[in-house]
Design an enzyme around this catalytic site. Structure first.
Site, mmCIF file in Angstrom:
data_model
loop_
_atom_site.group_PDB
_atom_site.id
_atom_site.type_symbol
_atom_site.label_atom_id
_atom_site.label_comp_id
_atom_site.label_asym_id
_atom_site.label_seq_id
_atom_site.Cartn_x
_atom_site.Cartn_y
_atom_site.Cartn_z
ATOM 1 N N ASN A 8 0.920 -1.341 -0.017
ATOM 2 C CA ASN A 8 -0.034 0.129 0.101
ATOM 3 C C ASN A 8 1.027 1.450 -0.045
ATOM 4 O O ASN A 8 1.593 1.479 1.001
ATOM 5 C CB ASN A 8 -0.809 -0.035 1.079
ATOM 6 C CG ASN A 8 -2.030 1.283 1.204
ATOM 7 O OD1 ASN A 8 -2.011 2.054 0.557
ATOM 8 N ND2 ASN A 8 -2.675 1.045 2.293
ATOM 9 N N ARG A 89 -2.524 -2.145 -3.505
ATOM 10 C CA ARG A 89 -3.736 -1.415 -3.164
ATOM 11 C C ARG A 89 -3.640 -0.120 -3.987
ATOM 12 O O ARG A 89 -2.777 0.629 -3.916
ATOM 13 C CB ARG A 89 -3.793 -1.062 -1.741
ATOM 14 C CG ARG A 89 -5.169 -0.422 -1.359
ATOM 15 C CD ARG A 89 -5.296 -0.067 0.103
ATOM 16 N NE ARG A 89 -6.615 0.368 0.053
ATOM 17 C CZ ARG A 89 -6.974 0.755 1.394
ATOM 18 N NH1 ARG A 89 -6.178 0.725 2.578
ATOM 19 N NH2 ARG A 89 -8.044 1.581 1.439
ATOM 20 N N GLY A 210 -11.908 6.045 8.559
ATOM 21 C CA GLY A 210 -13.058 6.030 7.557
ATOM 22 C C GLY A 210 -13.958 5.303 7.673
ATOM 23 O O GLY A 210 -13.821 4.150 8.220
ATOM 24 N N GLU A 384 -7.451 -6.612 4.375
ATOM 25 C CA GLU A 384 -7.299 -6.274 2.938
ATOM 26 C C GLU A 384 -5.980 -6.944 2.264
ATOM 27 O O GLU A 384 -6.011 -7.124 1.341
ATOM 28 C CB GLU A 384 -7.084 -4.788 3.246
ATOM 29 C CG GLU A 384 -8.507 -4.096 3.206
ATOM 30 C CD GLU A 384 -8.680 -2.606 3.670
ATOM 31 O OE1 GLU A 384 -8.949 -1.857 2.712
ATOM 32 O OE2 GLU A 384 -8.411 -2.388 4.814
HETATM 33 P P1 ADP Z 1 -8.247 3.332 9.180
HETATM 34 O O1 ADP Z 1 -9.886 3.673 8.768
HETATM 35 O O2 ADP Z 1 -7.218 4.336 9.568
HETATM 36 O O3 ADP Z 1 -7.794 1.977 8.648
HETATM 37 P P2 ADP Z 1 -8.918 1.395 11.276
HETATM 38 O O4 ADP Z 1 -9.880 0.705 10.686
HETATM 39 O O5 ADP Z 1 -7.699 1.000 12.183
HETATM 40 O O6 ADP Z 1 -8.955 2.937 10.604
HETATM 41 O O7 ADP Z 1 -9.859 2.052 12.547
HETATM 42 C C1 ADP Z 1 -9.331 2.942 13.427
HETATM 43 C C2 ADP Z 1 -10.396 3.466 14.617
HETATM 44 O O8 ADP Z 1 -10.775 2.342 15.429
HETATM 45 C C3 ADP Z 1 -9.896 4.680 15.334
HETATM 46 O O9 ADP Z 1 -11.131 5.489 15.483
HETATM 47 C C4 ADP Z 1 -10.003 4.089 16.699
HETATM 48 O O10 ADP Z 1 -10.219 4.770 17.818
HETATM 49 C C5 ADP Z 1 -10.828 2.865 16.601
HETATM 50 N N1 ADP Z 1 -10.421 1.767 17.692
HETATM 51 C C6 ADP Z 1 -9.525 1.218 17.706
HETATM 52 N N2 ADP Z 1 -9.578 0.260 18.826
HETATM 53 C C7 ADP Z 1 -10.580 0.741 19.430
HETATM 54 C C8 ADP Z 1 -11.225 0.218 20.599
HETATM 55 N N3 ADP Z 1 -10.772 -0.536 21.595
HETATM 56 N N4 ADP Z 1 -12.296 0.801 20.936
HETATM 57 C C9 ADP Z 1 -13.073 1.730 20.132
HETATM 58 N N5 ADP Z 1 -12.359 2.035 18.990
HETATM 59 C C10 ADP Z 1 -11.195 1.841 18.660
#
Ligand code: ADP
Length: 399
Positions: A8, A89, A210, A384
């Site tokens: 990516n 990606r 996102g 992914e």
């Molecule tokens: P991206 O869209 O950057 O790939 P991710 O799928 O990794 O993001 O998700 C990031 C989000 O997941 C962040 O808003 C983070 O706060 C949330 N997150 C991660 N762990 C937890 C948790 N234990 N409880 C609530 N939200 C979480």
């Protein structure tokens, strides 16, 4: 056994994962960040250890060389010949590819030609493709697009009611994003339930920083919440999601800002962070909510309402829904969000979850609905990189 690299490439970063296929095991993963900036950093996770070091990566081609050399130095591979394929990606393929493709010159030109639809990502993604093609000229390179899976949407779902020539001249329409994730979790859902995907009506909720939803009927996307760009749909970590487009001109006038400046605010200073400037991290917002912060509570409720709005409309459009799937950071690790969404679906749709089980599920597969629930509710961790590696195996005819 084959070794497939999933890549990516962002504007200043290169994330990678090397997988053993078809075993689907991660051998090594990491990233080079701050490419072309001060002190580029190579981060590697290998055999349970994480290492970091400053490297001389002034462009993506150098970053790829550094990465491949690291694989040899760490004895992950004896020679680069052991890498059987590379999957990239890529954000956008316009309306061109409903599936991943081999990145030959024609595909590179296609991705280049739709760069106006993904100006931040497509050029960076192509830099990665070109750098790997140069370093590994005899290895199959596959492009896996964030938008491909959504291209099956019917016209009534993807068209905007704006002058039709905007579509004809500029391809203005809904594309949708996170397609690789929606596709992966939908396939995983069908596999876990032991049912052909063709027989299922699935709603996938990819809730990360996102966030987007997709309505998947018989394995094909029929609607999704993001649009021409990832700004549309749900309120997210820093994006506003759907608003009245007239807000833009109104605020331009009031704040004396350009359209471009307002667009940046809608992308980077809205959503969670627009209401709770201290953080766009869902964990922080939940903490603030628990401490009685009104605005943190409000934006979380607004997001949950919007998720439910979409689920309701997708339910109607598909003529029902068999499975609701939560995935990505928040979907996988926030029992609070899952509970809030599901409780709002109880009265109309008969959704019922096992709250005790739900509260213990962080980042692993689970069926959290009760046997009485009218819609099954699953938590399915997205992957992914694995989806990319599978596509490389399939398109490269690798065994
Ligand atoms: P991206 O869209 O950057 O790939 P991710 O799928 O990794 O993001 O998700 C990031 C989000 O997941 C962040 O808003 C983070 O706060 C949330 N997150 C991660 N762990 C937890 C948790 N234990 N409880 C609530 N939200 C979480």
């Amino acid at each position: 056994m084959s070794k497939i690299m999933a890549v990516n490439a962002g504007s200043s970063s290169l994330k990678f994962q090397l997988l053993e296929m078809p075993e689907e095991e991660v051998i090594i993963e990491g990233l080079i960040e701050k490419i072309g900036l001060e002190d580029p950093n190579l981060v590697i996770k290998y055999q349970g250890t994480k290492t970091e070091k400053i490297v001389a990566a002034s462009n993506h081609a150098e970053a790829v060389e550094i990465l491949l050399k690291a694989l040899i130095d760490l004895k992950v591979v004896e020679s680069l010949e052991e890498i059987d394929g590379v999957g990239h990606r890529v954000l956008h393929c316009g309306e061109k590819y409903t599936d991943s493709v081999i990145m030959d010159d024609e595909a590179i030109n296609v991705v280049d030609s739709v760069s106006d639809l993904g100006p931040l990502h497509n050029p960076a993604n192509l830099t990665g493709v070109r750098a790997f093609k140069k370093a590994l000229p005899n290895v199959v390179q596959v492009g896996v697009f964030d938008t491909s899976f959504h291209l099956t949407m019917p016209d009534e779902s993807y068209m905007y009611a704006v002058p039709y020539e905007w579509y004809e001249k500029y391809h203005v329409r809904k594309y949708g994003f996170h397609g690789t994730s929606h596709k992966y979790v939908a396939a995983e859902t069908a596999a876990r339930l032991g049912k052909p995907i063709e027989e299922l009506k699935i709603i996938t909720a990819h809730l990360g920083n996102g966030a987007s939803l997709a309505a998947i009927k018989g394995g094909k996307v029929v609607d999704t919440s993001m649009g021409l760009t990832p700004l549309d749909g749900l309120p997210m970590g820093t994006r506003c999601g759907t608003i009245d487009p007239a807000v833009i001109e109104f605020i331009c006038g009031k704040e004396k800002l350009s359209v471009n400046e307002v667009n940046t605010i809608l992308n980077k200073k809205s959503g969670y962070i627009g209401f709770y400037p201290a953080s766009s991290d869902a964990r922080e917002l939940r903490k603030a909510q628990a401490e009685g912060n009104y605005k943190a509570d409000l934006i979380l409720r607004m997001q949950a309402k919007k998720i439910v709005d979409y689920i309701g409309s997708y339910y109607a459009y598909m003529g029902g829904c068999d499975v609701l799937v939560f995935t990505a950071g928040i979907g996988e690790k926030s029992p609070e969000t899952r509970k809030e969404v599901c409780s709002r679906l109880k009265e109309a749709f008969g959704v019922e979850i096992n709250e005790e089980l739900n509260s213990t599920i962080y980042g692993k597969y689970a069926e959290i609905s009760t046997p009485n629930s009218k819609i099954k509710v699953l938590v399915v961790p997205t992957n992914e990189e694995l989806m990319i590696a599978r596509d490389v195996m399939r398109l490269g005819n690798i065994k």
